[in-house]
Design a protein around this motif. Sequence first.
Motif, PDB file in Angstrom:
ATOM      1  N   GLY A 262      -8.297   6.550  -0.834  1.00 55.86           N
ATOM      2  CA  GLY A 262      -9.020   5.401  -0.904  1.00 55.86           C
ATOM      3  C   GLY A 262     -10.623   5.526  -1.227  1.00 55.86           C
ATOM      4  O   GLY A 262     -11.003   6.745  -1.547  1.00 55.86           O
TER       5      GLY A 262
ATOM      6  N   LYS B 248     -14.194  -0.781   2.743  1.00 51.43           N
ATOM      7  CA  LYS B 248     -13.177   0.319   2.420  1.00 51.43           C
ATOM      8  C   LYS B 248     -12.312  -0.351   1.604  1.00 51.43           C
ATOM      9  O   LYS B 248     -11.996  -1.394   1.660  1.00 51.43           O
ATOM     10  CB  LYS B 248     -12.797   0.608   3.828  1.00 51.43           C
ATOM     11  CG  LYS B 248     -13.602   1.209   4.814  1.00 51.43           C
ATOM     12  CD  LYS B 248     -12.973   1.443   6.170  1.00 51.43           C
ATOM     13  CE  LYS B 248     -13.822   2.165   7.081  1.00 51.43           C
ATOM     14  NZ  LYS B 248     -13.194   2.208   8.444  1.00 51.43           N
ATOM     15  N   ASN B 249     -11.638   0.503   0.729  1.00 54.12           N
ATOM     16  CA  ASN B 249     -10.439   0.228  -0.180  1.00 54.12           C
ATOM     17  C   ASN B 249      -9.485   1.497   0.261  1.00 54.12           C
ATOM     18  O   ASN B 249      -9.872   2.494   0.382  1.00 54.12           O
ATOM     19  CB  ASN B 249     -10.629   0.086  -1.471  1.00 54.12           C
ATOM     20  CG  ASN B 249     -11.977  -0.932  -1.852  1.00 54.12           C
ATOM     21  OD1 ASN B 249     -11.806  -2.105  -1.763  1.00 54.12           O
ATOM     22  ND2 ASN B 249     -13.005  -0.261  -2.038  1.00 54.12           N
TER      23      ASN B 249
ATOM     24  N   LYS C  19       0.820  -1.229   0.082  1.00 51.87           N
ATOM     25  CA  LYS C  19       0.178  -0.082  -0.164  1.00 51.87           C
ATOM     26  C   LYS C  19       0.770   1.237   0.081  1.00 51.87           C
ATOM     27  O   LYS C  19       0.449   2.199  -0.071  1.00 51.87           O
ATOM     28  CB  LYS C  19      -0.989   0.126   1.299  1.00 51.87           C
ATOM     29  CG  LYS C  19      -1.888  -1.029   1.123  1.00 51.87           C
ATOM     30  CD  LYS C  19      -2.764  -0.999   2.377  1.00 51.87           C
ATOM     31  CE  LYS C  19      -3.647  -0.033   2.740  1.00 51.87           C
ATOM     32  NZ  LYS C  19      -4.525  -0.129   4.029  1.00 51.87           N
TER      33      LYS C  19
ATOM     34  N   GLY D 206      -8.741  -3.468  -4.393  1.00 57.47           N
ATOM     35  CA  GLY D 206      -9.911  -2.930  -4.476  1.00 57.47           C
ATOM     36  C   GLY D 206     -10.105  -1.572  -4.838  1.00 57.47           C
ATOM     37  O   GLY D 206     -10.966  -1.132  -5.138  1.00 57.47           O
ATOM     38  N   TYR D 207      -9.066  -0.771  -4.287  1.00 58.42           N
ATOM     39  CA  TYR D 207      -8.822   0.713  -4.836  1.00 58.42           C
ATOM     40  C   TYR D 207      -8.977   0.812  -6.281  1.00 58.42           C
ATOM     41  O   TYR D 207      -9.439   1.679  -6.960  1.00 58.42           O
ATOM     42  CB  TYR D 207      -7.657   1.404  -4.159  1.00 58.42           C
ATOM     43  CG  TYR D 207      -7.565   2.725  -4.358  1.00 58.42           C
ATOM     44  CD1 TYR D 207      -8.847   3.572  -4.398  1.00 58.42           C
ATOM     45  CD2 TYR D 207      -6.510   3.398  -4.650  1.00 58.42           C
ATOM     46  CE1 TYR D 207      -8.543   4.890  -4.550  1.00 58.42           C
ATOM     47  CE2 TYR D 207      -6.354   4.847  -4.640  1.00 58.42           C
ATOM     48  CZ  TYR D 207      -7.182   5.576  -4.782  1.00 58.42           C
ATOM     49  OH  TYR D 207      -6.922   6.841  -5.084  1.00 58.42           O
TER      50      TYR D 207
ATOM     51  N   ASP E  97      -6.932  -4.428  -0.018  1.00 52.54           N
ATOM     52  CA  ASP E  97      -7.045  -2.698  -0.107  1.00 52.54           C
ATOM     53  C   ASP E  97      -6.775  -2.029  -1.429  1.00 52.54           C
ATOM     54  O   ASP E  97      -7.384  -1.391  -1.883  1.00 52.54           O
ATOM     55  CB  ASP E  97      -6.639  -2.121   1.115  1.00 52.54           C
ATOM     56  CG  ASP E  97      -7.086  -2.273   2.519  1.00 52.54           C
ATOM     57  OD1 ASP E  97      -8.405  -2.639   2.292  1.00 52.54           O
ATOM     58  OD2 ASP E  97      -6.952  -1.835   3.538  1.00 52.54           O
TER      59      ASP E  97
ATOM     60  N   ASN F 281      -4.082   4.741   4.840  1.00 52.07           N
ATOM     61  CA  ASN F 281      -5.377   4.971   4.089  1.00 52.07           C
ATOM     62  C   ASN F 281      -5.881   6.496   3.642  1.00 52.07           C
ATOM     63  O   ASN F 281      -6.959   6.593   3.667  1.00 52.07           O
ATOM     64  CB  ASN F 281      -6.349   4.311   4.860  1.00 52.07           C
ATOM     65  CG  ASN F 281      -6.185   2.763   4.888  1.00 52.07           C
ATOM     66  OD1 ASN F 281      -5.705   1.962   4.366  1.00 52.07           O
ATOM     67  ND2 ASN F 281      -6.422   2.152   6.239  1.00 52.07           N
TER      68      ASN F 281
ATOM     69  N   ARG G 255     -13.047 -10.631  -3.233  1.00 52.18           N
ATOM     70  CA  ARG G 255     -12.095 -10.806  -2.530  1.00 52.18           C
ATOM     71  C   ARG G 255     -12.048 -12.136  -1.937  1.00 52.18           C
ATOM     72  O   ARG G 255     -13.180 -12.562  -1.604  1.00 52.18           O
ATOM     73  CB  ARG G 255     -12.389  -9.670  -1.363  1.00 52.18           C
ATOM     74  CG  ARG G 255     -12.544  -8.155  -1.639  1.00 52.18           C
ATOM     75  CD  ARG G 255     -12.616  -7.409  -0.391  1.00 52.18           C
ATOM     76  NE  ARG G 255     -12.946  -6.035  -0.550  1.00 52.18           N
ATOM     77  CZ  ARG G 255     -13.570  -5.383   0.204  1.00 52.18           C
ATOM     78  NH1 ARG G 255     -14.105  -5.549   1.347  1.00 52.18           N
ATOM     79  NH2 ARG G 255     -13.442  -3.859  -0.092  1.00 52.18           N
TER      80      ARG G 255
ATOM     81  N   HIS H  68     -15.280  -6.199  -8.098  1.00 49.68           N
ATOM     82  CA  HIS H  68     -14.104  -6.792  -7.331  1.00 49.68           C
ATOM     83  C   HIS H  68     -14.698  -7.913  -6.307  1.00 49.68           C
ATOM     84  O   HIS H  68     -15.448  -7.826  -5.663  1.00 49.68           O
ATOM     85  CB  HIS H  68     -13.653  -5.624  -6.493  1.00 49.68           C
ATOM     86  CG  HIS H  68     -12.443  -6.114  -5.476  1.00 49.68           C
ATOM     87  ND1 HIS H  68     -11.384  -6.935  -5.893  1.00 49.68           N
ATOM     88  CD2 HIS H  68     -12.407  -5.555  -4.248  1.00 49.68           C
ATOM     89  CE1 HIS H  68     -10.564  -7.040  -5.069  1.00 49.68           C
ATOM     90  NE2 HIS H  68     -11.082  -6.238  -3.801  1.00 49.68           N
TER      91      HIS H  68
ATOM     92  N   PRO I 215     -17.301  -4.806  -2.103  1.00 49.46           N
ATOM     93  CA  PRO I 215     -17.110  -5.883  -3.150  1.00 49.46           C
ATOM     94  C   PRO I 215     -18.496  -6.448  -3.557  1.00 49.46           C
ATOM     95  O   PRO I 215     -19.219  -6.108  -3.280  1.00 49.46           O
ATOM     96  CB  PRO I 215     -16.233  -6.990  -2.359  1.00 49.46           C
ATOM     97  CG  PRO I 215     -16.897  -6.748  -1.036  1.00 49.46           C
ATOM     98  CD  PRO I 215     -17.385  -5.427  -0.866  1.00 49.46           C
TER      99      PRO I 215
END
Length: 388
Positions: free
Chosen positions: A170, A157-158, A90, A127-128, A124, A167, A141, A139, A175
Amino acid sequence: MEYLEQSFSVKFDYKVFFTTSLFKPENFTLANFILSVPAKIRRKILFVIDEGVALAHPDLTASIKEYFKVYQEVQLVEDILIIPGGEAAKNDPALFEKLIAAVDTYGIDRHSYIAAIGGGAVLDLVGYAAAVSHRGVKHIRIPTTVLSQNDSGIGVKNGINFKGKKNFTGTFAPPAAVFNDDEFLLSLTDRDYYAGISEAVKVALIKDESFFEWLETHASSLAERNSKQMNVLIKRCAALHLAHISSADPFEMGSSRPLDFGHWAAHKIEQLSNFSILHGEAVAMGIALDSTYSYLNGLITGDKLQRILNLLQVFFELTHPLIQIQDLNAPVLKGLAEFQEHLGGELTITLLSDIGKGQEVHQIDSGLLIAASNYVTEFTRQPHSISL
């Protein structure tokens, strides 16, 4: 004054599946989900795998390819991407750019899927990238850690880290579905396995006293990595998180984040340690600090604090030089200001009014916080008889 006004709502639905051996051809859970969505075109799916997971499961990419030879109605992108895992994923903008480029190269559109297999950091990141590509690619997961299966992987959250803040960049983007495969947990180190238990303790403390009591009762078997009990923990923890998302403020439009109990300090010491402290370990320390503050502030009794610290100590170190607060210059205190900034300027911290009940406060007494830090440090230095 003249103006126009529009109001509309968007309904989100997604399922969290619990399964074993997701990519065995006879397990049709994933294929049935993808094929259950009506489509006039052939569905396409791109996989991104956490490098640590790929190393621990060397047959995984071959298994994925064999799986989609059986379910040929879904078009698998043959180039399965392997990216570094952990929080470092990240922190690297190049990985984000790589994922965006893959969406472009392989023609992944809003009718296609990006599936991420890995821990919370990889979920994360992917997903973002999915959320901002074409303003939203579906998406999927597939969490592979306790922490991501019971908490981060099932939420909305992503994001990625930016400007040294966790974070900071984001989205809120649910998902399409989550698939928890318990076989992935077997390859985890003890450290990674235990890390996810802190989020179960957290949600039990603020939401469900009976779950906390269950954790106390089963602490020994969880410490011994009893798979049956871990599956119960993950499902119960996931259910509590999903119930909160559906009934409260899922996109955090207000100033409250009760699911971040213990997190104001946790996020900061993760960053201060250059993420050598795992998220779950940091959360455990943050829970110990904020629970002790709750006791010193007269919100919970001493015996309840002892139960909390005793349970956490089965799995975690409860203090670290980075979270110790000797004076107002302690670096971890910057976490309070960042938490306040993140939520619109009003400090909102969740404390405990009882086991199973969170309580929001908008002020923190610095003297009590120093005392709470000293209390936890002293607690860890003394021999304790842990009766669970």
